[in-house]
Scaffold this active site. Structure first.
Site, PDB file in Angstrom:
ATOM      1  N   CYS A   1       0.864  -1.190   0.000  1.00 34.02           N
ATOM      2  CA  CYS A   1       0.000   0.000   0.000  1.00 34.02           C
ATOM      3  C   CYS A   1       0.898   1.237   0.000  1.00 34.02           C
ATOM      4  O   CYS A   1       1.782   1.369   0.858  1.00 34.02           O
ATOM      5  CB  CYS A   1      -0.898  -0.009   1.235  1.00 34.02           C
ATOM      6  SG  CYS A   1      -1.914   1.479   1.417  1.00 34.02           S
TER       7      CYS A   1
ATOM      8  N   CYS B   1       0.464   3.287   3.476  1.00 28.55           N
ATOM      9  CA  CYS B   1       0.920   2.838   4.807  1.00 28.55           C
ATOM     10  C   CYS B   1       1.979   1.739   4.772  1.00 28.55           C
ATOM     11  O   CYS B   1       2.515   1.376   5.821  1.00 28.55           O
ATOM     12  CB  CYS B   1      -0.267   2.379   5.643  1.00 28.55           C
ATOM     13  SG  CYS B   1      -0.967   0.790   5.126  1.00 28.55           S
TER      14      CYS B   1
ATOM     15  N   CYS C   1      -7.231  -1.342   1.755  1.00 25.31           N
ATOM     16  CA  CYS C   1      -6.124  -1.788   2.585  1.00 25.31           C
ATOM     17  C   CYS C   1      -6.672  -2.040   3.983  1.00 25.31           C
ATOM     18  O   CYS C   1      -7.347  -1.180   4.553  1.00 25.31           O
ATOM     19  CB  CYS C   1      -5.045  -0.713   2.627  1.00 25.31           C
ATOM     20  SG  CYS C   1      -3.706  -1.072   3.786  1.00 25.31           S
TER      21      CYS C   1
ATOM     22  N   CYS D   1      -4.880   0.698   6.648  1.00 25.92           N
ATOM     23  CA  CYS D   1      -5.211   2.126   6.701  1.00 25.92           C
ATOM     24  C   CYS D   1      -6.576   2.468   6.114  1.00 25.92           C
ATOM     25  O   CYS D   1      -7.001   3.615   6.186  1.00 25.92           O
ATOM     26  CB  CYS D   1      -4.124   2.951   6.005  1.00 25.92           C
ATOM     27  SG  CYS D   1      -4.042   2.741   4.221  1.00 25.92           S
TER      28      CYS D   1
ATOM     29  N   CYS E   1      -8.658  -6.125  -9.189  1.00 30.64           N
ATOM     30  CA  CYS E   1      -8.325  -5.103 -10.170  1.00 30.64           C
ATOM     31  C   CYS E   1      -7.945  -3.835  -9.392  1.00 30.64           C
ATOM     32  O   CYS E   1      -8.808  -3.148  -8.852  1.00 30.64           O
ATOM     33  CB  CYS E   1      -9.550  -4.882 -11.057  1.00 30.64           C
ATOM     34  SG  CYS E   1      -9.249  -3.872 -12.492  1.00 30.64           S
TER      35      CYS E   1
END
Length: 133
Positions: A47, A50, A96, A99, A119
């Site tokens: 991510c 984060c 995510c 976060c 996707c």
């Protein structure tokens, strides 16, 4: 998993404009614009907001959709899924799990073994190649 909590002002200071629009405002990058579409090296995808591990190159495949696609997350707790009924559609949003940032959507038209297509917006991902790549 450690939860990352920041104010919107902190996210705006941390992320580039396009990253903020996609990750925090649930935007979508234009299809075919991410350099990660062409990424073929072995490695891991994190991510961008984060640093949470999201996907590995072993699960990435060419879906033809214009966005980086994976058939499963790196760990069962890497991402969370939520119902998304925006734009008069019924989809499953992927965020995510650390976060809460918007990453993209998951569809049931992917390859074996899962039959899923995660996707993802490339702008939401940070790729780190394996050391030997």
């Amino acid at each position: 998993m450690t939860k990352v909590i920041k104010s919107e002002e902190q996210w705006k200071a941390l992320l580039k404009n396009e990253e903020y629009r996609v990750l925090r405002e649930k935007g979508t990058e234009r299809a075919g614009t991410s350099p990660l579409n062409e990424e073929k090296r072995k490695g891991q995808y994190f991510c961008v907001a984060c640093g949470n591990l999201l996907y590995t190159s072993d699960t990435k495949y060419e879906s033809g959709s214009g966005w980086p696609s994976f058939f499963q997350p790196a760990r069962t707790d890497s991402v969370s899924e939520h119902s998304d009924r925006s734009f008069f559609m019924k989809r499953t949003e992927v965020c995510c799990s650390s976060c809460g940032s918007h990453l993209g959507h998951v569809f049931e038209d992917g390859p074996a073994p899962t039959g899923l297509r995660y996707c993802m917006n490339g702008v939401a991902l940070h790729f780190e190649p394996d050391e030997n790549e």
